[in-house]
Design a protein around this motif. Structure first.
Motif, PDB file in Angstrom:
ATOM      1  N   LYS A 202       0.853  -1.187   0.000  1.00  0.00           N
ATOM      2  CA  LYS A 202       0.000   0.000   0.000  1.00  0.00           C
ATOM      3  C   LYS A 202       0.884   1.231   0.000  1.00  0.00           C
ATOM      4  CE  LYS A 202      -4.273   1.794   0.904  1.00  0.00           C
ATOM      5  NZ  LYS A 202      -4.178   2.745  -0.178  1.00  0.00           N
ATOM      6  N   VAL A 203       0.645   2.118  -0.939  1.00  0.00           N
ATOM      7  CA  VAL A 203       1.373   3.382  -0.957  1.00  0.00           C
ATOM      8  C   VAL A 203       0.546   4.382  -0.158  1.00  0.00           C
ATOM      9  CG1 VAL A 203       2.332   5.213  -2.403  1.00  0.00           C
ATOM     10  CG2 VAL A 203       2.363   2.843  -3.215  1.00  0.00           C
ATOM     11  N   ARG A 204       1.128   4.938   0.891  1.00  0.00           N
ATOM     12  CA  ARG A 204       0.379   5.866   1.751  1.00  0.00           C
ATOM     13  C   ARG A 204      -0.055   7.098   0.948  1.00  0.00           C
ATOM     14  NH1 ARG A 204       3.450   7.861   6.854  1.00  0.00           N
ATOM     15  NH2 ARG A 204       3.345   5.657   7.397  1.00  0.00           N
ATOM     16  N   GLY A 205      -1.365   7.390   1.010  1.00  0.00           N
ATOM     17  CA  GLY A 205      -1.896   8.549   0.278  1.00  0.00           C
ATOM     18  C   GLY A 205      -2.495   8.202  -1.069  1.00  0.00           C
ATOM     19  N   VAL A 206      -2.311   6.944  -1.512  1.00  0.00           N
ATOM     20  CA  VAL A 206      -2.886   6.517  -2.797  1.00  0.00           C
ATOM     21  C   VAL A 206      -4.103   5.629  -2.512  1.00  0.00           C
ATOM     22  CG1 VAL A 206      -2.478   5.255  -4.951  1.00  0.00           C
ATOM     23  CG2 VAL A 206      -0.661   6.660  -3.985  1.00  0.00           C
ATOM     24  N   GLU A 207      -5.280   6.174  -2.759  1.00  0.00           N
ATOM     25  CA  GLU A 207      -6.517   5.415  -2.520  1.00  0.00           C
ATOM     26  C   GLU A 207      -7.045   4.896  -3.854  1.00  0.00           C
ATOM     27  OE1 GLU A 207      -7.556   4.762   0.533  1.00  0.00           O
ATOM     28  OE2 GLU A 207      -5.963   6.022   1.386  1.00  0.00           O
ATOM     29  N   GLU A 208      -6.572   3.771  -4.284  1.00  0.00           N
ATOM     30  CA  GLU A 208      -6.997   3.199  -5.566  1.00  0.00           C
ATOM     31  C   GLU A 208      -7.357   1.732  -5.367  1.00  0.00           C
ATOM     32  OE1 GLU A 208      -7.442   4.748  -8.373  1.00  0.00           O
ATOM     33  OE2 GLU A 208      -6.301   6.606  -8.176  1.00  0.00           O
TER      34      GLU A 208
END
Length: 263
Positions: free
Chosen positions: A96-102
Motif C-alpha cells: 500500500k502506498v500511503r496517500g494513494v486510494e486506488e
C-alpha cells in the motif's frame, strides 16, 4: 530468428516484452503470473536466465527500471505492485502506498531519468512516486479519466491523455498544469508517446487514427493541427512508440492479429 522465449513459453497471454536497457536480456511477463528473463545470445538459442512466479497475481504490466536493476510489475486486479531486485534476487511486495486510494493499480510510467514512477489511477488521478523509496510525492488530477501518460525525454514534463480526447501537459517540478489541448477528432484517447528528441507527440485513439504533432504547437495551441494523421489502422490504436532516432513511429492495435504499422 527463433522465438525469444523459446526456452519457456508462457501459459497465458503475454502483456510485456521488453529489452533490458544495457544487457543482452529480454523480459516477458503475462497472465500466467510469471516474469521470465532470457539471454539474447545468437539466433540459435536464447537461454532462460530465470523465471519468477507471483502467486495469484496475473500481470498487467512489467518494466525494467532505467538503471536495469529492478523489474516493476503491476497486476490486473490489485492495489499493490511488486518490485523484483535483480541484484539481490529479492521479490519485494509494495502492499500500500500511503496517500494513494486506488482499488486497482495497473498502468504506470517510469521517468527517463530513473527518479520517478507515475501511477495512472482511476477518476483522473495521477500519482507521482519516488523510484528510490516508492513513496508518494504528489497527486495531480485531469478532467475525466486518464488513459495514458508519457514523460518528455528530459523528465521535466508529463503528457497525460484523457478518455475524452484532451491532452494535459504537466510541469513535473511544480506539478502544475502548463497547458491542455484537444486531440483532433479523438473520440477516446488510448495511447500517447513523445519522441526521444522531444520533437513530436503521437496520440492514438479508439477509432484507430494516430495524430502526429510537433511539441511546440502542443504547448501553445488549444486545438493544434497534426502534421500528419495516420489512418491505416481500422481497430483501436493501443500502442504508439518512436524508435530512438525519431525516424520511425510504430503504431499497433491489440484488437486484431498482426495490426502493426511502421511509419
Amino acid at each position: 530468428c527463433i522465438p525469444a522465449n523459446q526456452e519457456r513459453f508462457a501459459n497465458g497471454k503475454l502483456v510485456t516484452v521488453q529489452f533490458h536497457p544495457s544487457a543482452q536480456v529480454v523480459m516477458t511477463a503475462g497472465h500466467d503470473r510469471s516474469v521470465s528473463l532470457f539471454q539474447v545470445k545468437d539466433f540459435s538459442v536464447n537461454p532462460k536466465i530465470q523465471s519468477i512466479y507471483l502467486e495469484s497475481f496475473p500481470i498487467y504490466k512489467a518494466r525494467f527500471s532505467v538503471d536495469g536493476e529492478q523489474v516493476i510489475a503491476t497486476g490486473t486486479h490489485h492495489s499493490m505492485f511488486f518490485v523484483y531486485d535483480m541484484m539481490a534476487g529479492n521479490i519485494i511486495p509494495i502492499p500500500k502506498v500511503r496517500g494513494v486510494e486506488e482499488k486497482f493499480l495497473r498502468n504506470f510510467e517510469l521517468s527517463p531519468d530513473g527518479s520517478l514512477m507515475l501511477l495512472i489511477g482511476t477518476s483522473g488521478y495521477l500519482h507521482l512516486l519516488s523510484m528510490k523509496t516508492k513513496e508518494l510525492i504528489s497527486t495531480m488530477k485531469v478532467n475525466g479519466r486518464c488513459t495514458a501518460c508519457a514523460f518528455t525525454p528530459d523528465s521535466s514534463k508529463i503528457y497525460s491523455y484523457s478518455k475524452e480526447g484532451e491532452v494535459f501537459i504537466w510541469d513535473v517540478r511544480s506539478r502544475r498544469c502548463l497547458h491542455k489541448f484537444e486531440d483532433e477528432g479523438s473520440l477516446e484517447g488510448k495511447c500517447i508517446a513523445v519522441s526521444k528528441n522531444n520533437q513530436y507527440v503521437a496520440c492514438g485513439s479508439s477509432s484507430g487514427v494516430v495524430n502526429l504533432y510537433t511539441t511546440d504547437v502542443c504547448l501553445k495551441e488549444k486545438r493544434p493541427k497534426p502534421v500528419k494523421a495516420i489512418m491505416n489502422l481500422v481497430t483501436s490504436a493501443t500502442c504508439v512508440t518512436f524508435n530512438p532516432t525519431t525516424e520511425i513511429l510504430a503504431v499497433a492495435s491489440r484488437d486484431t492479429d498482426e495490426a502493426v504499422k511502421l511509419v
